[in-house]
Design an enzyme around this catalytic site. Structure first.
Site, PDB file in Angstrom:
ATOM      1  N   SER A 103      36.181  36.933  48.612  1.00 56.25           N
ATOM      2  CA  SER A 103      37.017  37.340  50.154  1.00 56.25           C
ATOM      3  C   SER A 103      36.149  36.325  51.120  1.00 56.25           C
ATOM      4  CB  SER A 103      37.440  38.588  49.960  1.00 56.25           C
ATOM      5  OG  SER A 103      37.621  39.426  48.715  1.00 56.25           O
ATOM      6  N   ARG A 104      35.395  35.838  50.976  1.00 59.67           N
ATOM      7  CA  ARG A 104      34.932  35.731  52.138  1.00 59.67           C
ATOM      8  C   ARG A 104      34.490  34.229  51.999  1.00 59.67           C
ATOM      9  NH1 ARG A 104      30.396  39.710  51.538  1.00 59.67           N
ATOM     10  NH2 ARG A 104      30.297  40.749  53.805  1.00 59.67           N
TER      11      ARG A 104
ATOM     12  N   LEU B  42      42.562  40.501  48.103  1.00 59.29           N
ATOM     13  CA  LEU B  42      42.419  40.458  46.467  1.00 59.29           C
ATOM     14  C   LEU B  42      42.126  38.653  46.397  1.00 59.29           C
ATOM     15  CD1 LEU B  42      44.424  43.390  45.558  1.00 59.29           C
ATOM     16  CD2 LEU B  42      42.076  43.498  45.403  1.00 59.29           C
ATOM     17  N   HIS B  43      42.176  38.404  44.999  1.00 56.55           N
ATOM     18  CA  HIS B  43      41.787  36.813  45.329  1.00 56.55           C
ATOM     19  C   HIS B  43      41.626  36.887  42.999  1.00 56.55           C
ATOM     20  CE1 HIS B  43      38.127  37.028  44.223  1.00 56.55           C
ATOM     21  NE2 HIS B  43      37.770  37.717  45.155  1.00 56.55           N
TER      22      HIS B  43
ATOM     23  N   GLY C 221      32.676  43.375  38.942  1.00 53.32           N
ATOM     24  CA  GLY C 221      32.342  41.716  38.573  1.00 53.32           C
ATOM     25  C   GLY C 221      30.572  41.840  38.697  1.00 53.32           C
TER      26      GLY C 221
ATOM     27  N   GLN D 134      24.574  44.214  41.926  1.00 52.85           N
ATOM     28  CA  GLN D 134      25.576  45.062  42.146  1.00 52.85           C
ATOM     29  C   GLN D 134      25.671  46.287  40.742  1.00 52.85           C
ATOM     30  OE1 GLN D 134      29.155  45.711  45.213  1.00 52.85           O
ATOM     31  NE2 GLN D 134      29.713  45.105  43.308  1.00 52.85           N
TER      32      GLN D 134
ATOM     33  N   LYS E 218      30.582  38.861  38.773  1.00 52.20           N
ATOM     34  CA  LYS E 218      29.657  38.038  40.487  1.00 52.20           C
ATOM     35  C   LYS E 218      28.945  38.639  41.607  1.00 52.20           C
ATOM     36  CE  LYS E 218      30.780  35.925  44.059  1.00 52.20           C
ATOM     37  NZ  LYS E 218      30.189  36.414  45.562  1.00 52.20           N
TER      38      LYS E 218
ATOM     39  N   HIS F 269      39.181  40.094  41.469  1.00 53.33           N
ATOM     40  CA  HIS F 269      39.652  40.701  41.639  1.00 53.33           C
ATOM     41  C   HIS F 269      40.574  41.265  40.114  1.00 53.33           C
ATOM     42  CE1 HIS F 269      38.457  39.836  45.986  1.00 53.33           C
ATOM     43  NE2 HIS F 269      37.792  41.314  45.643  1.00 53.33           N
TER      44      HIS F 269
HETATM   45  P1  AMP Z   1      34.630  42.645  46.747  1.00 51.90           P
HETATM   46  O1  AMP Z   1      36.276  43.047  47.243  1.00 51.90           O
HETATM   47  O2  AMP Z   1      34.114  41.655  46.823  1.00 51.90           O
HETATM   48  O3  AMP Z   1      33.865  44.494  46.800  1.00 51.90           O
HETATM   49  O4  AMP Z   1      34.564  43.017  44.844  1.00 51.90           O
HETATM   50  C1  AMP Z   1      35.382  43.849  44.439  1.00 51.90           C
HETATM   51  C2  AMP Z   1      34.859  43.883  42.428  1.00 51.90           C
HETATM   52  O5  AMP Z   1      35.174  42.285  42.455  1.00 51.90           O
HETATM   53  C3  AMP Z   1      33.444  43.413  42.630  1.00 51.90           C
HETATM   54  O6  AMP Z   1      32.943  44.615  41.358  1.00 51.90           O
HETATM   55  C4  AMP Z   1      33.133  42.327  42.400  1.00 51.90           C
HETATM   56  O7  AMP Z   1      31.646  41.801  41.330  1.00 51.90           O
HETATM   57  C5  AMP Z   1      34.291  41.910  42.048  1.00 51.90           C
HETATM   58  N1  AMP Z   1      34.201  40.177  42.576  1.00 51.90           N
HETATM   59  C6  AMP Z   1      34.393  39.627  43.023  1.00 51.90           C
HETATM   60  N2  AMP Z   1      34.737  38.469  43.146  1.00 51.90           N
HETATM   61  C7  AMP Z   1      35.180  38.167  42.235  1.00 51.90           C
HETATM   62  C8  AMP Z   1      34.502  36.982  40.902  1.00 51.90           C
HETATM   63  N3  AMP Z   1      35.575  36.098  41.893  1.00 51.90           N
HETATM   64  N4  AMP Z   1      35.404  37.146  39.842  1.00 51.90           N
HETATM   65  C9  AMP Z   1      35.058  38.393  39.287  1.00 51.90           C
HETATM   66  N5  AMP Z   1      35.222  39.387  39.887  1.00 51.90           N
HETATM   67  C10 AMP Z   1      34.947  39.293  41.417  1.00 51.90           C
END
Ligand code: AMP
Length: 280
Positions: free
Chosen positions: A183-184, A30-31, A144, A150, A146, A34
């Site tokens: 996260s990457r 998480l950042h 997100g 998706q 982002k 999230h």
């Molecule tokens: P992930 O853990 O990468 O699958 O992301 C989980 C959720 O967090 C997804 O809906 C992403 O679009 C959202 N998310 C990831 N990075 C960001 C970001 N920088 N700003 C806003 N939402 C994000």
């Protein structure tokens, strides 16, 4: 905060949570991006459930499923800090029990861009999102911008299958220099991180040009291409698209979206911005 690892634990926990429930599906690590979704869910719902599941079916065989970061203890502390009520962090067999044989495949907005670069990725996403929404049965689910494609795929899925949930899209959270949080990003060396900035800069440059009247989508794509290749990035795609269908547009008369995916070293990054033309 309750932590559920199994479907049975999840059911017990859900029965105790006041409604409406806001769900935040994540793969963990998480950042602040999230956490912004969790805060948004916190503000709009009586309860918040965050899921942490590194979904194997959305990774291609050569991708980073094995090495994807999984700092669970840190994630739980962060979730608790932002007021999450329930974390569902299941092992793979709780989400995909033996005999699991169903996939959910969305055409339309899945077909281009990430759908071409990562064949099968969105089927993995749509399948796990459907399953998680059915397990949690939230009134709202937060995604997100982002991962813009998706988000549109999930909106299409929920509409087409008449899933009883409202999908809420939340703005991209960025580092002060513009890099979209991901996260990457932990995979990037300091030099690669510097190079990676060219992606968000290229997208923002395109948005600025559109805001002052540029309408030619191909010219904008060429401009973005120049920016990122000058920084040494490999381009998977840089495209000006319709914000819902994700089909390319040629002339920007209405709000559109610029999408980009690049590779820096072995790391693949995606980002996007809104393109808003000036009023006529
Ligand atoms: P992930 O853990 O990468 O699958 O992301 C989980 C959720 O967090 C997804 O809906 C992403 O679009 C959202 N998310 C990831 N990075 C960001 C970001 N920088 N700003 C806003 N939402 C994000």
């Amino acid at each position: 905060m309750i932590v559920a690892r199994t479907r049975a634990e999840l059911e017990t926990a859900l029965a105790r949570l006041p409604r409406p429930l806001g769900a935040v599906p994540t793969m963990g690590a998480l950042h602040a991006g999230h956490l912004s979704l969790a805060r948004c869910a916190r503000a709009e719902n009586a309860s918040v459930a965050l899921t942490i599941f590194v979904n194997p079916t959305q990774f291609l065989p050569h991708e980073d499923f094995e090495r994807y970061p999984r700092p669970l203890a840190q994630d739980l502390a962060l979730a608790e800090e932002v007021g999450v009520d329930l974390v569902f962090a299941p092992p793979v067999e709780e989400v995909y029990p033996p005999g699991f044989a169903t996939t959910v495949s969305v055409a339309g907005p899945s077909q281009r861009w990430e759908g071409v670069c990562r064949p099968g990725h969105f089927t993995g996403v749509a399948t796990v999102v459907t399953r998680l929404l059915n397990l949690l049965r939230p009134e709202r689910a937060y995604f997100g911008e982002k991962d813009y494609q998706q988000l549109q795929v999930v909106r299409r899925l929920v509409s087409d299958l008449a899933l009883p949930v409202e999908i809420v899209g939340c703005p991209t959270v960025r580092d002060p220099d513009g890099l979209a949080l991901s996260s990457r990003n932990v995979y990037l060396s300091p030099e690669e991180r510097q190079q990676a900035l060219a992606l968000s800069r290229a997208l923002f440059t395109a948005a600025e040009r559109v805001a002052v009247g540029e309408r030619d989508a191909r010219a904008l794509e060429a401009l973005m291409h120049q920016h990122v290749t000058a920084a040494g990035l490999e381009v998977d795609y840089l495209a000006v698209v319709d914000p819902v269908s994700l089909e390319p547009v040629s002339e920007i008369r209405h709000p559109a979206r610029a999408l980009g995916a690049v590779r820096v070293g072995t790391v693949r990054l995606i980002d996007n911005v809104a393109l808003v033309p000036p009023p006529p």
